[in-house]
Every structure is written in structure tokens, then in C-alpha cells.
Design a protein around this motif. Structure first.
Motif, PDB file in Angstrom:
ATOM      1  N   LYS A 259     -48.604  21.498  84.399  1.00 54.58           N
ATOM      2  CA  LYS A 259     -48.310  20.104  84.089  1.00 54.58           C
ATOM      3  C   LYS A 259     -47.866  19.367  85.346  1.00 54.58           C
ATOM      4  CE  LYS A 259     -46.952  20.890  79.263  1.00 54.58           C
ATOM      5  NZ  LYS A 259     -45.852  20.784  78.270  1.00 54.58           N
ATOM      6  N   HIS A 260     -48.191  18.071  85.374  1.00 56.53           N
ATOM      7  CA  HIS A 260     -47.734  17.149  86.428  1.00 56.53           C
ATOM      8  C   HIS A 260     -48.332  17.461  87.799  1.00 56.53           C
ATOM      9  CE1 HIS A 260     -44.808  16.363  83.312  1.00 56.53           C
ATOM     10  NE2 HIS A 260     -44.256  17.553  83.476  1.00 56.53           N
ATOM     11  N   ILE A 261     -49.412  18.230  87.845  1.00 54.14           N
ATOM     12  CA  ILE A 261     -49.978  18.612  89.139  1.00 54.14           C
ATOM     13  C   ILE A 261     -51.097  17.674  89.568  1.00 54.14           C
ATOM     14  CG2 ILE A 261     -51.355  20.365  90.319  1.00 54.14           C
ATOM     15  CD1 ILE A 261     -48.483  21.109  90.222  1.00 54.14           C
ATOM     16  N   GLY A 262     -51.964  17.316  88.619  1.00 54.09           N
ATOM     17  CA  GLY A 262     -53.145  16.535  88.994  1.00 54.09           C
ATOM     18  C   GLY A 262     -53.415  15.425  88.012  1.00 54.09           C
ATOM     19  N   ASN A 263     -54.618  15.450  87.414  1.00 60.24           N
ATOM     20  CA  ASN A 263     -55.053  14.400  86.510  1.00 60.24           C
ATOM     21  C   ASN A 263     -54.399  14.580  85.132  1.00 60.24           C
ATOM     22  OD1 ASN A 263     -57.127  13.449  84.290  1.00 60.24           O
ATOM     23  ND2 ASN A 263     -57.565  12.251  86.149  1.00 60.24           N
ATOM     24  N   GLN A 264     -53.744  13.516  84.652  1.00 61.83           N
ATOM     25  CA  GLN A 264     -53.008  13.600  83.390  1.00 61.83           C
ATOM     26  C   GLN A 264     -53.946  13.870  82.212  1.00 61.83           C
ATOM     27  OE1 GLN A 264     -49.541  13.325  83.161  1.00 61.83           O
ATOM     28  NE2 GLN A 264     -49.904  14.103  81.100  1.00 61.83           N
ATOM     29  N   GLU A 265     -55.128  13.264  82.226  1.00 64.53           N
ATOM     30  CA  GLU A 265     -56.070  13.455  81.112  1.00 64.53           C
ATOM     31  C   GLU A 265     -56.508  14.910  81.028  1.00 64.53           C
ATOM     32  OE1 GLU A 265     -60.306  11.619  79.411  1.00 64.53           O
ATOM     33  OE2 GLU A 265     -59.666  11.224  81.473  1.00 64.53           O
ATOM     34  N   ILE A 266     -56.788  15.532  82.172  1.00 66.22           N
ATOM     35  CA  ILE A 266     -57.180  16.948  82.179  1.00 66.22           C
ATOM     36  C   ILE A 266     -56.043  17.809  81.646  1.00 66.22           C
ATOM     37  CG2 ILE A 266     -57.718  18.913  83.661  1.00 66.22           C
ATOM     38  CD1 ILE A 266     -59.273  17.022  85.453  1.00 66.22           C
ATOM     39  N   GLU A 267     -54.819  17.552  82.134  1.00 61.76           N
ATOM     40  CA  GLU A 267     -53.681  18.363  81.695  1.00 61.76           C
ATOM     41  C   GLU A 267     -53.455  18.230  80.198  1.00 61.76           C
ATOM     42  OE1 GLU A 267     -50.419  17.134  84.099  1.00 61.76           O
ATOM     43  OE2 GLU A 267     -51.410  17.690  85.975  1.00 61.76           O
ATOM     44  N   ASP A 268     -53.465  16.996  79.665  1.00 63.11           N
ATOM     45  CA  ASP A 268     -53.263  16.794  78.225  1.00 63.11           C
ATOM     46  C   ASP A 268     -54.350  17.498  77.424  1.00 63.11           C
ATOM     47  OD1 ASP A 268     -51.066  15.263  78.815  1.00 63.11           O
ATOM     48  OD2 ASP A 268     -52.099  13.328  78.565  1.00 63.11           O
ATOM     49  N   THR A 269     -55.576  17.454  77.924  1.00 62.68           N
ATOM     50  CA  THR A 269     -56.704  18.059  77.197  1.00 62.68           C
ATOM     51  C   THR A 269     -56.594  19.572  77.148  1.00 62.68           C
ATOM     52  OG1 THR A 269     -58.183  16.242  77.794  1.00 62.68           O
ATOM     53  CG2 THR A 269     -59.210  18.318  77.156  1.00 62.68           C
ATOM     54  N   VAL A 270     -56.379  20.222  78.288  1.00 64.88           N
ATOM     55  CA  VAL A 270     -56.397  21.686  78.305  1.00 64.88           C
ATOM     56  C   VAL A 270     -55.163  22.267  77.620  1.00 64.88           C
ATOM     57  CG1 VAL A 270     -57.801  21.767  80.395  1.00 64.88           C
ATOM     58  CG2 VAL A 270     -55.315  21.859  80.601  1.00 64.88           C
ATOM     59  N   PHE A 271     -54.020  21.574  77.711  1.00 66.15           N
ATOM     60  CA  PHE A 271     -52.829  22.094  77.016  1.00 66.15           C
ATOM     61  C   PHE A 271     -52.958  21.969  75.504  1.00 66.15           C
ATOM     62  CE2 PHE A 271     -50.764  22.240  81.116  1.00 66.15           C
ATOM     63  CZ  PHE A 271     -49.822  23.254  80.966  1.00 66.15           C
ATOM     64  N   ALA A 272     -53.843  21.069  75.042  1.00 67.41           N
ATOM     65  CA  ALA A 272     -54.052  20.911  73.599  1.00 67.41           C
ATOM     66  C   ALA A 272     -55.086  21.892  73.049  1.00 67.41           C
ATOM     67  CB  ALA A 272     -54.489  19.482  73.298  1.00 67.41           C
ATOM     68  N   LEU A 273     -55.816  22.582  73.933  1.00 63.97           N
ATOM     69  CA  LEU A 273     -56.847  23.520  73.479  1.00 63.97           C
ATOM     70  C   LEU A 273     -56.236  24.825  72.993  1.00 63.97           C
ATOM     71  CD1 LEU A 273     -59.480  23.135  76.368  1.00 63.97           C
ATOM     72  CD2 LEU A 273     -59.605  22.128  74.065  1.00 63.97           C
ATOM     73  N   GLN A 274     -56.904  25.428  71.999  1.00 65.13           N
ATOM     74  CA  GLN A 274     -56.561  26.784  71.568  1.00 65.13           C
ATOM     75  C   GLN A 274     -57.397  27.773  72.381  1.00 65.13           C
ATOM     76  OE1 GLN A 274     -54.096  27.396  69.307  1.00 65.13           O
ATOM     77  NE2 GLN A 274     -53.793  25.154  69.377  1.00 65.13           N
ATOM     78  N   GLN A 275     -56.960  29.017  72.408  1.00 66.32           N
ATOM     79  CA  GLN A 275     -57.694  30.027  73.160  1.00 66.32           C
ATOM     80  C   GLN A 275     -59.146  30.105  72.669  1.00 66.32           C
ATOM     81  OE1 GLN A 275     -55.709  33.776  73.454  1.00 66.32           O
ATOM     82  NE2 GLN A 275     -57.458  34.821  74.334  1.00 66.32           N
ATOM     83  N   GLY A 276     -60.108  30.044  73.616  1.00 63.88           N
ATOM     84  CA  GLY A 276     -61.523  30.097  73.283  1.00 63.88           C
ATOM     85  C   GLY A 276     -62.125  28.751  72.928  1.00 63.88           C
ATOM     86  N   GLU A 277     -61.324  27.710  72.794  1.00 62.92           N
ATOM     87  CA  GLU A 277     -61.817  26.399  72.391  1.00 62.92           C
ATOM     88  C   GLU A 277     -62.426  25.670  73.595  1.00 62.92           C
ATOM     89  OE1 GLU A 277     -60.224  22.441  69.932  1.00 62.92           O
ATOM     90  OE2 GLU A 277     -58.826  24.031  70.524  1.00 62.92           O
ATOM     91  N   ILE A 278     -63.439  24.848  73.305  1.00 57.01           N
ATOM     92  CA  ILE A 278     -64.144  24.085  74.339  1.00 57.01           C
ATOM     93  C   ILE A 278     -63.675  22.629  74.290  1.00 57.01           C
ATOM     94  CG2 ILE A 278     -66.375  23.416  75.294  1.00 57.01           C
ATOM     95  CD1 ILE A 278     -65.876  26.437  75.238  1.00 57.01           C
ATOM     96  N   SER A 279     -63.425  22.065  75.449  1.00 56.29           N
ATOM     97  CA  SER A 279     -62.952  20.675  75.522  1.00 56.29           C
ATOM     98  C   SER A 279     -64.101  19.707  75.337  1.00 56.29           C
ATOM     99  CB  SER A 279     -62.303  20.424  76.881  1.00 56.29           C
ATOM    100  OG  SER A 279     -63.305  20.282  77.889  1.00 56.29           O
ATOM    101  N   PRO A 280     -63.801  18.455  75.026  1.00 56.99           N
ATOM    102  CA  PRO A 280     -64.845  17.426  75.112  1.00 56.99           C
ATOM    103  C   PRO A 280     -65.200  17.186  76.582  1.00 56.99           C
ATOM    104  CG  PRO A 280     -62.704  16.435  74.653  1.00 56.99           C
ATOM    105  CD  PRO A 280     -62.506  17.914  74.563  1.00 56.99           C
TER     106      PRO A 280
END
Length: 645
Positions: A259-280
Motif C-alpha cells: 500500500k501507498h507505494i505507487g498507483n492508488q487504483e492498482i493498489e485498491d484493485t489488487v488488495f480487493a482480489l481473492q486468491q486466483g481472481e483476475i482483475s478488470p
């Protein structure tokens, strides 16, 4: 007059102040600040300009233009400035002469930095900010401690690795850093929330992911749909389709995202994913990105007793980051409001304000202060040049020789002719040459003549009568420049053992094609390796006698023995000799004599200067060095030997 309308702006801008702050934060910051990388200096030279007259209790904000770094960096006792900076063969060089020469070469750049420091000093004075010796000592101690070093070792490292003297460090790096920190004090408060953000950056939870990066949205959506239908295929798809080369080579795997390292949209997206899930599909900085969550990784486990120290370190990091931003903002404000008149670079203003280098918000900065600052930063290197000049002048005087204006002009004309600067009529174009060489070197014509032309002419006067061109020289020169060449293939190797192996292989199959293959496979020299052994034809008397002798003794198709040259071993394959285009030396005699004389003259000049320098008795009080001279040392040894007998 506003800063915007000033005769000369402060050209270094905020980079000057940010580099000063950055140096304290990171040792690499020294590279970014060109003003602090002067030559070696003694304690006296390192001691700043006005500090040597200041009392130990004096502080920075004593006046609008109090030289802050000089005063706060004052030693505990007054140090008298030396007025004789060097003695060469019993002839002194005065501080006044050194100051004039240092000013001539470095005045413009040093003035810029000096004005920068004064600008910060005035801001401190207006706000009643004082910086003491203790403040500077404590800052240096804290920085050294941060790197796990003693103060002495830290200062020694700066000197060894960055050529920054303790005096320079105190006034050019530490003082501006402390001053700007105090000026920005109200902007440097660190909240618990900011520390928590830093903690999460460094020790918080993270997500292990794979990524596909694409430049076309249609393809990204297509691959995303396939990945969503078959998540296990994501790694292969990343390897085959991702345009990010590094992650594609790792089948899409990238470093875990915190968190807080780079792009906020990327961080919010990947932290909301479950294991094995694919992002939009995400569009970030011109790329379409798809992520697959591999695993959520827990926050680092930090022992309770380590947390206070870690949080303090993180708070310091936040404060330093704020410091960099605030320093730039404050300095921009100071610059915008500054009224600067550069007198030093304006002859008309110099005549109106003698002894003044510049005015800053109506306050004068003296030429004398600028001279001393130039000595402090560049004195040692400039003095070395003046010592060399003194040695040459003494020898000219001893031999009753002199360098005239006509001599200097003749040398400039010779240089113009030599480098092909000619008028339409084919005559040397002195003006064009001077324009070119001074622009390239960034110096005035006056400095070019003093530092380059005069020493050249002086040395030529000292050795010209000794340089003679005989028939043997002409014969060798003709052979080297116009004679036949040996065309060869070559293999260059770095060990005798490998050379022996390659030589035996070449001897068993002595063909041009096979030798070229050996060169391509084994040669360590780029030209021969990349061109199947082909190298430029070898000329006689070209400076490689061993190789030349072997090359010219070979018949076409013959292979040489192993030729040892330096740390390398060379094997040659002869392709034969070229035919010379000019056979009569008389056709080129004048050109040869001119070229050979110039080469011999240059060599004699170098040898003569080395002899004069080695034999000179030199006491350099600025660099704190002494040289007795070889002639003197030899006389002392002879006298001691006689006494023993």
C-alpha cells in the motif's frame, strides 16, 4: 526592481538548495551539487572567509549580509590568513596573486553560490534565526551516526570519496540544510497518520500478483476474458503476450504490491482480489494492465521492542521528505522576491561600484569576499597552475628568454592552421579558431592565452634549439607515413597457454578462412574478433617494433609465432604487403620535416617541463606540501656520502 527584473537571476534555482539538503540525506547528493567539489585544501584553506576574524561566540544572524557559513564554521581560535601561499625556488607567490587568478577563473560560478547563501542568511536574519557551532556539530554527529560511522570517519570518507573538505562540508552543506530546516520549521510537523502510512509502505500487508501489460485495449479485454475463464492459464498468457519484458520472462510475476507505494487504483484493485481472481483491465500510464492475485501476504512481524526505533526512523524519513519539498518552496519564494544586481559581469557597473561584486536586496557583496571564497573552493588547483607558470618564467629568465605578444599570436596562428581553420584564401583563420576553442573550453580568450598558449610558447622557447631532424628521422617518418604496409589477420589472447593452443590449431590448418574463425572464437580484441581477424594494416616505425618486425618478415599465407606484447599475446596471419603510393621521399620532404619536428618538439616540451618541475623547490602552504627538488636532494646525498668517507 524585483527578482524577475534583476540584472542577473540566481541561475542555479532550487536545484542548489535541494542538492544541499539531499547531500545530508543521501551521500550521493554530493554529485548533484557541483559547487562543493573543489580540490584538496588545508585547514587554513578550508577555514571560511570571514570566520578567521570572528570571535568564537559569534553567530550567524549578526547582520543582513553576515557570511553565515563562514561565521558558524569558525574555529575555536582566530586563524590568520597566510599572505604567501607558496614559494617556488625561493620566489614567493602572494595570496593577492592567487586571489586574482582564482577570481578570473571561477568568480562567476562562485558568485552565484555565494549569493544563494547570502539570500538564505538574510531570510534567517529577518526571522531572528541563529545557527551556532553547536548546531552544526550536532548535525554532523547525527548524520555520521545514521551511517554507523564516527565523525572523523564520516568526514574522512567525504574527503576521500567526494573530495569535500570538512570546511566545505560545514559551510556549503550543513549550514544551508540547518538554515532551511529552521525556515521551514512550521511545515515539518509529522503526524501519527503519516508515520502509519510509511509503516504500511515498508512493513504492511502485500499482495503477490502476476501481471500482463499491453498497449491495445481490445487485446487486453480478450486476454482478460480468457484468463477469467481459465485463471491457471494466466502465467502462460503473460509469457506469450505481455509487452513488459522483465515480467514476461518471469511468467508475469512482479514484486509484491504494498500500500501507498505507487498507483492508488492498482493498489485498491489488487488488495480487493481473492486468491486466483483476475482483475478488470486497468489503464495506467498508457498501458492496459491485468492482474492475477497469487496470494495475500501478511504484514511483517516486528518485535515490540523494535517498534519505537522503527517508527522514529520512519518519522525522520517523512520529515526529510517534507524538508526537501519545503526547502524548494521556500527557496523559490526567496528567489522570486530577491533584487540582484550582478556587478562582477558588467564593466559599466563595476566602474560605478568599485570593489563590489554584486548587490543583493540593496546590500553589497564585496569583490574581496568573492576572492576569498574562490580561494577557499578552488585555491589549490589554481595555485598549482601558478606554480607551474612560475617555474617556466624562472627558467626563461635564467636563460634570458622571453615570450612576446608576437610569439603568442604566432602560436595561435599555428594552432589554427594545424586544426584546419582557414580563410577562403587558404590562410590560418585565427579569429575562427579562438572562437571555437574558447567556446569548447568555456573560457575567455584571455584565459586561453594565459593557460594554454603562453605555457606552450614558453616551453617551445626552452627546447626548440634542441630539436633536430636528421636523415634517419626523415627515412623512418617516410616509411611510417608513406611506405608499404603489412596486411594481416590477428588473434589477440590474454594468456600464453590459450595462445599456445590457438597457435597449434592454426598451424594444423593454415588457411585464411580457418584463421578468421579462430579470431572470431578466441580473440579478446573487439576489432579482430568482430571482423574475422582483420585489423588495420601494420606500418613500419609505427610504435610497435616487435609486431612490426614479425609482420614484415612473414610471407603471404605464413603464420607468425606467438608475439608477447604487454599482457597480451598476438598471432598473425600474413596476407602480404601493400604497394606504396609515393616512392620518392623528396616529394613529401617538407611535410615530413614539419610533422616530425612538431612531434619531437612536443615530446621534448613534456620532458623539459617534467625535469623543471622535478628539480624545483616548492613549498605549497595552501596544500601543505613541500618538495625539495631532485637536484637539491642529489646534492644532499652527495654531501652525506662525502662526510661518511
Amino acid at each position: 526592481m524585483t527578482g524577475k527584473d534583476a540584472t542577473r537571476r540566481l541561475p542555479l534555482g532550487t536545484s542548489w538548495v535541494l542538492a544541499a539538503v539531499g547531500f545530508v540525506i543521501l551521500i550521493g547528493g554530493v554529485v548533484a551539487w557541483r559547487q562543493v567539489t573543489g580540490g584538496p585544501q588545508t585547514a587554513e584553506a578550508q577555514a571560511p572567509v570571514q570566520q578567521r576574524q570572528a570571535s568564537p561566540q559569534r553567530q550567524t544572524a549578526s547582520g543582513p549580509l553576515a557570511a553565515p557559513a563562514e561565521e558558524v564554521a569558525a574555529p575555536t581560535r582566530s586563524v590568520q590568513k597566510i599572505q604567501t601561499v607558496a614559494v617556488v625556488n625561493r620566489e614567493p607567490i602572494s595570496r593577492e596573486i592567487l586571489a586574482d587568478e582564482a577570481l578570473r577563473r571561477h568568480g562567476e560560478d562562485v558568485l552565484e553560490s555565494l549569493l544563494n547563501r547570502h539570500l538564505i542568511s538574510m531570510a534567517c536574519q529577518q526571522k531572528g534565526i541563529q545557527i551556532t557551532e553547536a548546531d552544526i556539530d550536532n548535525e554532523i554527529a547525527n548524520i555520521a551516526k545514521k551511517f554507523g560511522l564516527s565523525i572523523d570517519r564520516w568526514l574522512g570518507l567525504l574527503k576521500e570519496e567526494r573530495n569535500v573538505s570538512p570546511g566545505q562540508y560545514r559551510r556549503e552543506i550543513i549550514w544551508p540544510t540547518i538554515a532551511l530546516r529552521k525556515l521551514a520549521e512550521g511545515q515539518l510537523a509529522v503526524t501519527d497518520a503519516e508515520v502509519q502510512v510509511e509503516y504500511e509502505k515498508n512493513y504492511g500487508p502485500k499482495v503477490k500478483v502476476r501481471m500482463i501489460s499491453l498497449s491495445e485495449r481490445g487485446l487486453a479485454e480478450e486476454l482478460r476474458a480468457k484468463a477469467a475463464a481459465n485463471p491457471d492459464s494466466f502465467a502462460d498468457m503473460a509469457k506469450d503476450h505481455s509487452q513488459d519484458v522483465n515480467s514476461a520472462a518471469a511468467r508475469g510475476l512482479i514484486p509484491p504490491i504494498r500500500k501507498h507505494i505507487g498507483n492508488q487504483e492498482i493498489e485498491d484493485t489488487v488488495f480487493a482480489l481473492q486468491q486466483g481472481e483476475i482483475s478488470p483491465v486497468l489503464f495506467v500510464q498508457g498501458q492496459y494492465l491485468i492482474f492475477r492475485c497469487e496470494e495475500h501476504l501478511a504484514a511483517d512481524q516486528i518485535p515490540a521492542n523494535s517498534l519505537p526505533a522503527i517508527r522514529q526512523r520512519l518519522a525522520d524519513a517523512v520529515r526529510e521528505s517534507k524538508m526537501r519539498d519545503a526547502a524548494g518552496d521556500i527557496y523559490q519564494q526567496l528567489q522570486a522576491n530577491a533584487q540582484i544586481v550582478n556587478v562582477f559581469n558588467d564593466p559599466s557597473k563595476s566602474s560605478q561600484m568599485p570593489g563590489v561584486a554584486a548587490t543583493l536586496n540593496g546590500q553589497p557583496v564585496s569583490i574581496q569576499e568573492l576572492k576569498e571564497e574562490c580561494i577557499s573552493r578552488h585555491g589549490v588547483e589554481v595555485l598549482d597552475g601558478e606554480i607551474n607558470r612560475k617555474i617556466l618564467q624562472q627558467e626563461l629568465t635564467r636563460r634570458k628568454l622571453s615570450v612576446s605578444e608576437a610569439d603568442l599570436e604566432a602560436e595561435i596562428i599555428r594552432a589554427a592552421d594545424s586544426f584546419g581553420f582557414l580563410t577562403k584564401q587558404g590562410k590560418p583563420d585565427m579569429e575562427a579558431w579562438l572562437k571555437q576553442v574558447t567556446e569548447e573550453q568555456g573560457v575567455s580568450v584571455e584565459l586561453y592565452v594565459r593557460d594554454a598558449v603562453w605555457p606552450t610558447v614558453a616551453l617551445k622557447k626552452l627546447v626548440d634549439s634542441k630539436v633536430q631532424i636528421n636523415e634517419e628521422d626523415i627515412a623512418k617518418g617516410f616509411s611510417a607515413n608513406y611506405g608499404e604496409r603489412a596486411q594481416v589477420l590477428a588473434v589477440v589472447l590474454d594468456s600464453q597457454r590459450r595462445a599456445q593452443e590457438v597457435w597449434e590449431m592454426a598451424r594444423r590448418n593454415p588457411t585464411e578462412k580457418f584463421f578468421g574463425e579462430l579470431a572470431r572464437q578466441y580473440s579478446i580484441e573487439p576489432v579482430s574478433k568482430n571482423n574475422d581477424g582483420q585489423v588495420p594494416p601494420i606500418r613500419q616505425n609505427g610504435g610497435q617494433p616487435t609486431i612490426e618486425k614479425e609482420a614484415f618478415n612473414l610471407r603471404p599465407g605464413e603464420i607468425s609465432g606467438i608475439i608477447a606484447t604487454g599482457n597480451q599475446y598476438v598471432i598473425l596471419y600474413s596476407l602480404g604487403l601493400t604497394k606504396p603510393l609515393i616512392n620518392n621521399v623528396e616529394d613529401v620532404r617538407d611535410e615530413l620535416v614539419k610533422e616530425l619536428h612538431e612531434k619531437k618538439l612536443r615530446l621534448a616540451m613534456a620532458e623539459e617541463f617534467e625535469r623543471l618541475r622535478d628539480n624545483a623547490q616548492i613549498d605549497n602552504f595552501l596544500a601543505n606540501t613541500t618538495q625539495a627538488g631532485k637536484a637539491y636532494e642529489s646534492a644532499v646525498r652527495q654531501k652525506m656520502q662525502q662526510q661518511r668517507k
